[in-house]
Design an enzyme around this catalytic site. Structure first.
Site, PDB file in Angstrom:
ATOM      1  N   GLY A 148      50.028  65.709 104.001  1.00 40.57           N
ATOM      2  CA  GLY A 148      49.417  66.563 103.002  1.00 40.57           C
ATOM      3  C   GLY A 148      50.333  66.631 101.792  1.00 40.57           C
ATOM      4  O   GLY A 148      51.563  66.506 101.916  1.00 40.57           O
ATOM      5  N   CYS A 149      49.765  66.825 100.608  1.00 35.08           N
ATOM      6  CA  CYS A 149      50.605  66.844  99.396  1.00 35.08           C
ATOM      7  C   CYS A 149      51.542  68.047  99.383  1.00 35.08           C
ATOM      8  O   CYS A 149      52.718  67.927  99.026  1.00 35.08           O
ATOM      9  CB  CYS A 149      49.740  66.807  98.141  1.00 35.08           C
ATOM     10  SG  CYS A 149      48.449  68.077  98.061  1.00 35.08           S
TER      11      CYS A 149
END
Length: 342
Positions: A148-149
């Site tokens: 995930g960012c």
């Protein structure tokens, strides 16, 4: 050698970012682009900023001949990738940008994403795609699960400190801000300009954000015991960028040295001089992550700030970095573009 590339989910933000990056990659050629709802359209009509490129027409996934593809990027929505990837050829190299293979424990996946894992056997071969820390496994992987960012940003800020045992593991607070593109391209009422502009708000308050599953998994594995951080994300009325401000208990100089040791040879991690903090303005559109360490006025406490572009280093740039390793290409190829400024 030119490697043939397919991108599934090419009509989303991360799909378009992949196209932008691969367009100048000297050893990759995009041979297939898939987008179910926009099948039949030209990429230039979906994303006019790419109109100068000679790209394949968008098609449905079932129309792609994967026997001609060396590596496939899956930039599909969560809960979709498991089903789609399970149906792809067993020898095809895959980089998945969704959340569907990030969590090793199927029960943890169900807890955080609300539905049973439908590809448990494939999960066993998936390698977590935080390149700087899983480089050797990624080189030999067939399936890589992009992080995930938000999870990537937080891990760049905290992993070396947990590994070096220089902070109190029970005293970690992360305050994170993310640009709106992190929510994807789908139409959502709360992301309309009138709803979002001129405001700034916290969401998933109290520990409900799904990327906490990645923090729990990775930090606990490093420490050899359960590690749970306090984490609150905030939505910024900006298009790109993540800024994570982490409050930790530990000496600033020792912490800065731990980062120097961890990132000395990392081409995409820039450690700022002690006392300086980064800005999202300075990493925009790039695959770089900037990290700053500042001593707090309270003795023995330190503030660590990390900044990266959620669409590039946080997602598509990371995916290309992993693909380079999987294909035996120099890791930095296609990714050394300078940030956009101002």
């Amino acid at each position: 050698m030119t490697h043939k590339i397919a991108i599934l989910g090419a009509s989303g933000y991360t799909g378009a970012e992949l196209v932008r990056l691969i367009a100048t990659h000297p050893e990759m050629e995009i041979v297939a682009l898939a987008a179910e709802r926009k099948a039949g359209m030209e990429m230039r009509d979906v994303f006019p900023h790419l109109r100068h490129l000679d790209l394949p027409t968008l098609v449905k996934i079932g129309e792609i001949d994967f026997s001609t593809v060396d590596l496939c990027f899956c930039a599909l929505p969560h809960k979709t990738s498991q089903e789609v990837i399970s149906a792809l050829p067993a020898d095809l190299k895959i980089v998945d940008l969704s959340a569907d293979f990030r969590l090793r424990d199927p029960e943890a996946y169900e807890t955080w994403y609300g539905n049973p894992h439908s590809a448990i056997e494939m999960q066993k071969e998936a390698v977590y795609g935080l390149t700087e820390f899983y480089r050797d496994q990624i080189k030999n992987a067939r399936l890589v699960a992009g992080t995930g960012c938000n999870a990537a940003t937080g891990q760049f800020a905290l992993r070396p400190l947990i590994e070096a045992d220089v902070i109190d593991l029970d005293e970690i607070i992360m305050d994170l801000k993310c640009g709106v593109s992190g929510a994807g391209r789908a139409l959502k009422e709360n992301l309309l300009h009138a709803e979002l502009a001129e405001g700034y708000h916290a969401y998933a308050v109290g520990g409900t954000h799904r990327h906490l599953g990645e923090f729990d998994q990775e930090f606990s594995a490093i420490a050899g015991r359960e590690v749970k951080i306090q984490f609150t994300p905030h939505l910024l009325p900006t298009n790109r960028g993540i800024l994570a401000t982490c409050y930790v208990k530990g000496d600033a100089q020792v912490i800065h040295k731990a980062f120097e040791n961890a990132y000395a040879d990392e081409p995409f991690i820039e450690l700022l001089p002690l006392g300086q903090a980064p800005s999202t303005k300075h990493i925009r559109g790039s695959n770089f992550c900037h990290i700053g360490v500042v001593a707090d006025r309270i003795e023995g406490r330190t503030i660590v700030v990390a900044a990266l572009d959620n669409l590039t280093k946080g997602s598509s740039g990371q995916a290309l970095q992993n693909a380079n390793l999987m294909l035996g290409v120099e890791e930095t190829t296609g990714l050394m573009l300078a940030p956009l400024f101002p």
